[in-house]
Design a protein around this motif. Structure first.
Motif, PDB file in Angstrom:
ATOM      1  N   GLU A 155       0.812  -1.212   0.000  1.00  0.00           N
ATOM      2  CA  GLU A 155       0.000   0.000   0.000  1.00  0.00           C
ATOM      3  C   GLU A 155       0.852   1.273   0.000  1.00  0.00           C
ATOM      4  O   GLU A 155       0.362   2.351  -0.373  1.00  0.00           O
ATOM      5  CB  GLU A 155      -0.913  -0.012   1.236  1.00  0.00           C
ATOM      6  N   ARG A 166       1.013   4.096  -2.644  1.00  0.00           N
ATOM      7  CA  ARG A 166      -0.178   4.931  -2.806  1.00  0.00           C
ATOM      8  C   ARG A 166      -0.381   5.881  -1.623  1.00  0.00           C
ATOM      9  O   ARG A 166      -1.295   6.703  -1.646  1.00  0.00           O
ATOM     10  CB  ARG A 166      -1.431   4.041  -2.950  1.00  0.00           C
ATOM     11  N   ASN A 167       0.452   5.746  -0.607  1.00  0.00           N
ATOM     12  CA  ASN A 167       0.288   6.541   0.615  1.00  0.00           C
ATOM     13  C   ASN A 167       1.663   7.029   1.085  1.00  0.00           C
ATOM     14  O   ASN A 167       2.373   6.316   1.794  1.00  0.00           O
ATOM     15  CB  ASN A 167      -0.379   5.689   1.697  1.00  0.00           C
TER      16      ASN A 167
END
Length: 215
Positions: free
Chosen positions: A106, A109-110
């Motif tokens: 993840e 994306r962050n």
């Protein structure tokens, strides 16, 4: 109606709820509305404390891992360096590593989660380097560059964990065997030393506990 809490307690409650959901569903699937439902408050209250989903995910991960690493270091400083090394390198619970693996996937994306991951990865290397320094000081092993040795062994542990937990190519015994053998060869320990070491408290319990609470 939600129970009225002071801001610090409410913030802790939101983070704990987020960790339960992440352990169960993964970072990508958890929304602020999910967290609000888990806590039992309106969606707007979550945004009052965490304006963005990305900020909440990063802070929840940051809080949990920091607490875990502090506990690990306390144990590592209390036991003999060989035992501390075996504890640090041994396979952690499946739910724990799934949270880390999910965080890696993840992170692109962050940016806030990526920053937290990077910070904790370097912290893990530093803490392992300290164990290796103690090992060398005790005369049980050897290391000319504990920081480099820690970096290599951390990379190996992470790669083996993916093979074991994410895709099931190897079982736990083989995972520990691969890492222990590499560490023993690199640090001048007799083969089998780490496997014979008495284990202490299991690492990685926050994610396992969060998953159990969610279930």
């Amino acid at each position: 109606m939600a129970t009225r809490l002071d801001p610090a307690a409410r913030r802790d409650q939101i983070i704990a709820a987020t960790l339960r959901l992440v352990a169960r569903d993964g970072f990508a699937r958890v929304t602020l509305r999910d967290v609000a439902g888990e806590v039992g408050v309106v969606h707007g209250l979550i945004r009052h404390y965490f304006p963005t989903r990305e900020q909440l995910m990063a802070e929840a991960f940051d809080t949990a891992v920091l607490a875990e690493l502090e506990g690990d270091e306390e144990v590592a400083e209390r036991v003999e360096p060989v035992e501390a090394l075996a504890d640090w390198l041994s396979t952690t619970p499946r739910d724990h590593y799934f949270v880390w693996i999910d965080a890696w996937s993840e992170a692109h994306r962050n940016p806030e989660l990526l920053a937290a991951l990077t910070r904790h990865h370097r912290d893990c290397e530093r803490r392992l380097a300290r164990i290796i320094e103690r090992l060398a000081e005790s005369g049980r092993g050897a290391s000319d560059d504990p920081a480099t040795d820690a970096r290599m062994l951390t990379a190996l542990v992470d790669g083996v964990a993916v093979q074991h937990h994410a895709i099931g190519l190897i079982d736990r015994a083989e995972a520990d065997g691969l890492v222990f053998a590499a560490a023993e060869d690199r640090l001048g320990l007799e083969r089998g030393t780490l496997a014979r070491s008495r284990p202490t408290a299991a690492r990685g319990q926050w994610a396992t506990a969060a998953a159990a609470d969610a279930g």
